[in-house]
Each structure stands twice: as structure tokens, then as C-alpha cells.
Design a protein around this motif. Structure first.
Motif, PDB file in Angstrom:
ATOM      1  N   LEU A 168       0.836  -1.197   0.000  1.00 34.66           N
ATOM      2  CA  LEU A 168       0.000   0.000   0.000  1.00 34.66           C
ATOM      3  C   LEU A 168       0.869   1.244   0.000  1.00 34.66           C
ATOM      4  N   ASP A 169       0.302   2.346  -0.428  1.00 38.23           N
ATOM      5  CA  ASP A 169       1.072   3.587  -0.546  1.00 38.23           C
ATOM      6  C   ASP A 169       1.582   4.098   0.797  1.00 38.23           C
ATOM      7  N   ASN A 170       0.919   3.720   1.890  1.00 43.14           N
ATOM      8  CA  ASN A 170       1.343   4.205   3.210  1.00 43.14           C
ATOM      9  C   ASN A 170       2.450   3.355   3.832  1.00 43.14           C
ATOM     10  N   GLY A 171       2.922   2.334   3.119  1.00 47.55           N
ATOM     11  CA  GLY A 171       4.023   1.515   3.614  1.00 47.55           C
ATOM     12  C   GLY A 171       3.619   0.166   4.145  1.00 47.55           C
ATOM     13  N   GLY A 172       2.338  -0.054   4.342  1.00 44.14           N
ATOM     14  CA  GLY A 172       1.876  -1.337   4.845  1.00 44.14           C
ATOM     15  C   GLY A 172       1.566  -2.301   3.722  1.00 44.14           C
ATOM     16  N   TYR A 173       1.087  -3.486   4.094  1.00 47.23           N
ATOM     17  CA  TYR A 173       0.697  -4.511   3.131  1.00 47.23           C
ATOM     18  C   TYR A 173      -0.738  -4.923   3.400  1.00 47.23           C
ATOM     19  N   LEU A 174      -1.452  -5.231   2.342  1.00 44.35           N
ATOM     20  CA  LEU A 174      -2.809  -5.759   2.453  1.00 44.35           C
ATOM     21  C   LEU A 174      -2.825  -7.153   1.856  1.00 44.35           C
ATOM     22  N   ARG A 175      -3.476  -8.062   2.563  1.00 44.03           N
ATOM     23  CA  ARG A 175      -3.645  -9.384   1.965  1.00 44.03           C
ATOM     24  C   ARG A 175      -4.976  -9.990   2.385  1.00 44.03           C
ATOM     25  N   VAL A 176      -5.511 -10.791   1.485  1.00 44.84           N
ATOM     26  CA  VAL A 176      -6.711 -11.563   1.773  1.00 44.84           C
ATOM     27  C   VAL A 176      -6.254 -12.926   2.265  1.00 44.84           C
ATOM     28  N   GLU A 177      -6.668 -13.296   3.458  1.00 46.39           N
ATOM     29  CA  GLU A 177      -6.200 -14.535   4.084  1.00 46.39           C
ATOM     30  C   GLU A 177      -7.129 -15.683   3.742  1.00 46.39           C
ATOM     31  N   LEU A 178      -6.613 -16.618   2.961  1.00 44.87           N
ATOM     32  CA  LEU A 178      -7.399 -17.773   2.539  1.00 44.87           C
ATOM     33  C   LEU A 178      -7.143 -18.993   3.413  1.00 44.87           C
ATOM     34  N   ASN A 179      -6.009 -19.010   4.101  1.00 41.17           N
ATOM     35  CA  ASN A 179      -5.654 -20.153   4.956  1.00 41.17           C
ATOM     36  C   ASN A 179      -6.153 -19.916   6.378  1.00 41.17           C
ATOM     37  N   HIS A 180      -5.584 -20.614   7.309  1.00 43.44           N
ATOM     38  CA  HIS A 180      -5.958 -20.480   8.715  1.00 43.44           C
ATOM     39  C   HIS A 180      -7.454 -20.708   8.934  1.00 43.44           C
ATOM     40  N   SER A 233      -8.617 -23.413  10.154  1.00 44.33           N
ATOM     41  CA  SER A 233      -8.772 -24.369  11.246  1.00 44.33           C
ATOM     42  C   SER A 233      -9.534 -23.742  12.407  1.00 44.33           C
ATOM     43  N   TYR A 234     -10.458 -24.531  12.961  1.00 43.97           N
ATOM     44  CA  TYR A 234     -11.271 -24.052  14.074  1.00 43.97           C
ATOM     45  C   TYR A 234     -10.890 -24.746  15.385  1.00 43.97           C
ATOM     46  N   THR A 285     -19.811 -19.773  13.681  1.00 47.58           N
ATOM     47  CA  THR A 285     -20.418 -18.620  13.014  1.00 47.58           C
ATOM     48  C   THR A 285     -19.337 -17.836  12.276  1.00 47.58           C
ATOM     49  N   ASN A 286     -19.763 -16.906  11.446  1.00 48.36           N
ATOM     50  CA  ASN A 286     -18.795 -16.084  10.723  1.00 48.36           C
ATOM     51  C   ASN A 286     -17.931 -15.266  11.675  1.00 48.36           C
ATOM     52  N   ASP A 287     -18.550 -14.692  12.715  1.00 47.89           N
ATOM     53  CA  ASP A 287     -17.780 -13.926  13.697  1.00 47.89           C
ATOM     54  C   ASP A 287     -16.735 -14.809  14.377  1.00 47.89           C
ATOM     55  N   ASN A 288     -17.131 -16.011  14.746  1.00 48.79           N
ATOM     56  CA  ASN A 288     -16.185 -16.922  15.419  1.00 48.79           C
ATOM     57  C   ASN A 288     -15.076 -17.375  14.479  1.00 48.79           C
ATOM     58  N   ARG A 289     -15.381 -17.498  13.191  1.00 50.32           N
ATOM     59  CA  ARG A 289     -14.334 -17.852  12.217  1.00 50.32           C
ATOM     60  C   ARG A 289     -13.283 -16.743  12.128  1.00 50.32           C
ATOM     61  N   ILE A 290     -13.729 -15.497  12.171  1.00 51.14           N
ATOM     62  CA  ILE A 290     -12.781 -14.383  12.119  1.00 51.14           C
ATOM     63  C   ILE A 290     -11.892 -14.386  13.358  1.00 51.14           C
ATOM     64  N   ILE A 291     -12.485 -14.650  14.520  1.00 54.18           N
ATOM     65  CA  ILE A 291     -11.697 -14.737  15.756  1.00 54.18           C
ATOM     66  C   ILE A 291     -10.720 -15.904  15.684  1.00 54.18           C
ATOM     67  N   LEU A 305      -6.602 -15.907  16.006  1.00 54.16           N
ATOM     68  CA  LEU A 305      -5.855 -16.764  16.939  1.00 54.16           C
ATOM     69  C   LEU A 305      -4.802 -17.587  16.209  1.00 54.16           C
ATOM     70  N   ASN A 306      -5.166 -18.092  15.031  1.00 57.85           N
ATOM     71  CA  ASN A 306      -4.210 -18.879  14.254  1.00 57.85           C
ATOM     72  C   ASN A 306      -3.031 -18.036  13.786  1.00 57.85           C
ATOM     73  N   LEU A 307      -3.324 -16.802  13.349  1.00 53.10           N
ATOM     74  CA  LEU A 307      -2.242 -15.904  12.933  1.00 53.10           C
ATOM     75  C   LEU A 307      -1.329 -15.571  14.108  1.00 53.10           C
ATOM     76  N   LYS A 308      -1.921 -15.345  15.256  1.00 51.45           N
ATOM     77  CA  LYS A 308      -1.130 -15.017  16.442  1.00 51.45           C
ATOM     78  C   LYS A 308      -0.231 -16.179  16.823  1.00 51.45           C
ATOM     79  N   ALA A 309      -0.760 -17.402  16.743  1.00 52.84           N
ATOM     80  CA  ALA A 309       0.047 -18.583  17.068  1.00 52.84           C
ATOM     81  C   ALA A 309       1.180 -18.761  16.067  1.00 52.84           C
ATOM     82  N   GLU A 310       0.905 -18.510  14.795  1.00 50.85           N
ATOM     83  CA  GLU A 310       1.944 -18.645  13.762  1.00 50.85           C
ATOM     84  C   GLU A 310       3.065 -17.643  13.985  1.00 50.85           C
TER      85      GLU A 310
END
Length: 442
Positions: free
Chosen positions: A73-85, A87-88, A99-105, A109-114
Motif C-alpha cells: 500500500l502507498d502508506n508503507g503497509g501490506y494488504l492481503r486476503v487470508e485464505l488459509n488459517h 482451522s477451528y 459462526t462467521n464472527d467466530n471464524r474471524i476470531i 488466533l491462528n495468525l497469532k500462534a503462527e
């Protein structure tokens, strides 16, 4: 320290450009969010428009790089659409319902563990407008934040349009004797054009004066009305006097009025509108409109022609008209309106694409409009027209708006320094003692 922000669907539905609001940090959009956006994109309302806008932005960014790999992105960050993770496992025992909300949570959690396994110092933060999602995420050990970049108010204080200044009695006497006084002589900071000033005697507070700043913000002039009543309505408090003063000033193309239920916002606006349209012929038409946003459960589709369908939504406006025309029979009011021909009651649904010259336009319940909708409405105003935005920022029925990011607050804050606009926040309820107590206590 670089952070990773995971966006909930409601953030993008509120502000499609939220993906550019996180400076040099990384932004992650879960795949389930794209699915939720897909279900909203056909809606013919602001939510559908925002869903389509997000799709266009992501499609444009896709030209730079595949979204699942990350796009700079122009501000120096990165954007990505996460297709993996997907696992519930980490949530299935504590939040078994998928639920969809719980999937986002779960994704967060999976990203934090990785990240922990890779010994990285990045922080994972879930951003959601849904308080319950934030509460659940925090209970699972995640950082969770509200999206505040869309807030109009930084310090939580909406501009009131008036201040109270304590001065010596000599200042008040000179103010009325000369019919003006320089703002530089007042013990207060610089004031916006058309702001009101209540001058109170230091030694005798009951002795006071009321003035309004000129359009250059330099001189305070007395507020003097040459008529006691406007279509039978007499102002009952100082804020109502202020409101009538700017409502009857043809130099102001935009007037905004805020206040709790029962403070007289709509009634004063309509009385001033009828005076200037029917009696003074300043405007050729009085257009009164309000957004169709239900309070509580929607009653569904309504039978009949357009006028019959709109009647339940517009009933608060007709109640005020019945009071002003001193009639309590709907058929009598309909005959009066048909005979006048210059008063139009309309839903905001039909305002897009119109041009409204030479009209006085009153938008009731404007706090239920988004910033984009307010812009759409204000850009419809034609030459020699005046528009009045009325509402209570604390009484919002729109699912994605609050007191800090609604369109009415946006208009108040953006126009407060402009010479073409005036604003007053009405404080005291005049509908009844019970209504005032309910507004204060409940």
C-alpha cells in the motif's frame, strides 16, 4: 513495532477505505469477510454501495499483486486476503458454534500462534465495530479494537453553536447601545461565524444579553426578533430563540439543529419554513423529508400506492403539520396540503439525482444518515435554496452509525467554520415534563 490488523466485515461496510487507515502496518481481510460482502453487494442502500466499493478497491489493488500474497500500500503497509488459517481447533471447545464472527476470531488466533512460532514481534489486532466480537476476542486472549478512524468527533464533544461569557455590566450596556461589540473585547477564544454568545453579568447573572457573531467572526450583534410568534409558535427558551434566528436568516444556506427528543427542532424548522414559503414567498416550495430507518422490528412491505406506503414513515412530520395548521383530522390536513400545493413531504429514497433550486428543504432524523448520504443530499441543493438538517445524534437506529460518526455530526463539524451555515444545539425539552424526564433519565 509493526502490527497486523484483521478487519471485520462491519468495518468495511462502514468505511470502504478503511484498508488505507492503518499507516505502515499490515491489514488482513479474512476470506469469510469477502463472502459476507458478497451477500451485501446487491442491496440498494448505503451498505450495498459500500460493499460494491470495497470490491472495486480490492479489484484495483489486485492489478499490483495477487491479494493472497500481499499487496503493498502507498502508506508503507501490506494488504492481503487470508485464505488459509481456516482451522477451528483453537476455538471449538470454548465457542463450539461455527459462526462467521467466530471464524474471524479463529483466524486471528491462528495468525497469532503462527507469529509466536516464528519468533516475530508483530502484534495481531482484531478490528470490529461489533462490541460482542471485541469482547469474545479479548476473552480468547486477542487484542481487539473499535474502528475509530471514521469518527467525526475527536474529543466526543459536538459543536453546540453557542457559548456563555461572563462580563461586566458595562459591556452588556455598550453592546446594546452600539448594537455591536468586537469579539476581541470578549474574554473568550476566537468564535466561528454565526455562533451565538450569551452575555451574563458577572455580579448579577440574571441580567444577560444574546448576540450572534457576524459572517466574518469579528463582531457580535444583538439577536432581535421583530415578531413574537412564527406560525403560532413562540420560542420558549434561549436556544429556541437562537434556532429561529438562523432559520429565518436567508443568508444561511445550511442550518443544523441537534437536541434530544422534544426540544422543538422539527416544529421550529417547519414553522419557519411555512412562514418563508407561504407568507413571505421567499422560497417557492417547502420540501420535508426523512430517511426510512425503522426503530425496532421492521413492519415489512406496506400495501397501496407510494403515498400510502410512505404515510407511516412520514407520520411524525404530519403530526407537526396538524399542530401548525390547528387540525386533528388527517383528511382536513390532506385537503389543506393539496390546496396549498407548495408543501411536499417525501422520503429521502427519491432525492438522488434531483436538483432542488429555490426551495426550503428540511431533513428530519438526519442522524440516521451516513457521511456519504449527507454529501449526496447537500450536493442536491440548488441556487437560492436553504437546507435544514435536524436530528438527535444520541438517538440512532442505523446499525452501523453512532453518535460520533453519523452524517449529521459530520455536517455540523465540517461546516461550523463556514459563513454560509449556522448551528444550534437545543438543550431543554418543551414537549412535556414527562418527555424531558424520559430524555434525561432513560
Amino acid at each position: 513495532m509493526k502490527k497486523i490488523y484483521i478487519l471485520d466485515t462491519n468495518v468495511l461496510l462502514q468505511d470502504p477505505r478503511a484498508i488505507f487507515s492503518f499507516e505502515e502496518h499490515d491489514v488482513v481481510i479474512p476470506a469469510i469477510v469477502l463472502q459476507e460482502l458478497d451477500t451485501k453487494k446487491r442491496n440498494m442502500n448505503e451498505i450495498g454501495r459500500n460493499a460494491r466499493e470495497v470490491a472495486r478497491l480490492l479489484d484495483h489493488l489486485r492489478d499490483r499483486s495477487p491479494l493472497h500474497q500481499g499487496v503493498p500500500l502507498d502508506n508503507g503497509g501490506y494488504l492481503r486476503v487470508e485464505l488459509n488459517h481456516l482451522s477451528y481447533e483453537r476455538l471449538k471447545e470454548k465457542l463450539p458454534e461455527i459462526t462467521n464472527d467466530n471464524r474471524i476470531i479463529a483466524l486471528a488466533l491462528n495468525l497469532k500462534a503462527e507469529i509466536r512460532e516464528e519468533n516475530l514481534t508483530d502484534q495481531v489486532i482484531l478490528v470490529s465495530k461489533d462490541a460482542l466480537v471485541r469482547i469474545k476476542a479479548e476473552a480468547m486472549g486477542l487484542k481487539a479494537e473499535d474502528f475509530l478512524n471514521d469518527r467525526v468527533l475527536v474529543d466526543n464533544d459536538l459543536y453546540k453553536g453557542f457559548i456563555t461569557v461572563h462580563v461586566d455590566s458595562e459591556v452588556i450596556e455598550r453592546f446594546y447601545q452600539n448594537q455591536e461589540i468586537s469579539v476581541s473585547e470578549l474574554p473568550c477564544p476566537s468564535l466561528n461565524p454565526h455562533a451565538f454568545v450569551i452575555l451574563k453579568n458577572k455580579l448579577q447573572p440574571s441580567a444577560s444579553g444574546l448576540g450572534r457573531i457576524d459572517d466574518k467572526g469579528k463582531v457580535l450583534k444583538p439577536v432581535i426578533h421583530d415578531r413574537d410568534r412564527v406560525w403560532g409558535i413562540k420560542p420558549r427558551n434561549v436556544q429556541q430563540k437562537m434556532a429561529l434566528d438562523i432559520l429565518l436568516d436567508q443568508r444561511l444556506a445550511l442550518v443544523t439543529l441537534t437536541g434530544k427528543a422534544g426540544t422543538g427542532k422539527t416544529l421550529l424548522s417547519m414553522a419557519a419554513g411555512l412562514l418563508q414559503t407561504e407568507d413571505l414567498n421567499i422560497y417557492k416550495k417547502l420540501l420535508i423529508a426523512r430517511p426510512i430507518v425503522p426503530m425496532g422490528k421492521d413492519i415489512g412491505y406496506l400495501p397501496g400506492e407510494k403515498e400510502e406506503k410512505l404515510r407511516p414513515w412520514m407520520q411524525p412530520i404530519f403530526d407537526n403539520l396538524e399542530f401548525l395548521f390547528n387540525t386533528n383530522k388527517p383528511e382536513e390536513l390532506e385537503n389543506i396540503l393539496a390546496g396549498l400545493g407548495s408543501i411536499q413531504v417525501e422520503a429521502l429514497t427519491y432525492i438522488r439525482g434531483r436538483s432542488l433550486p429555490g426551495q426550503l428543504i428540511i431533513i428530519d432524523e438526519a442522524q440516521n444518515l451516513t457521511k456519504h448520504e449527507i454529501k449526496t443530499i447537500l450536493t442536491r441543493v440548488g441556487d437560492k435554496s436553504k437546507i435544514v438538517l435536524v436530528g438527535d445524534p444520541e438517538q440512532i437506529d442505523h446499525p452501523y452509525l453512532d453518535a460520533y460518526n453519523n452524517g449529521l455530526a459530520y455536517a455540523v463539524e465540517r461546516f461550523k467554520e463556514q459563513s454560509v451555515s449556522g448551528h444550534v444545539s437545543l438543550l431543554k425539552g418543551e414537549r412535556s415534563n414527562l418527555a424531558q424526564l424520559a430524555a434525561d433519565l432513560l
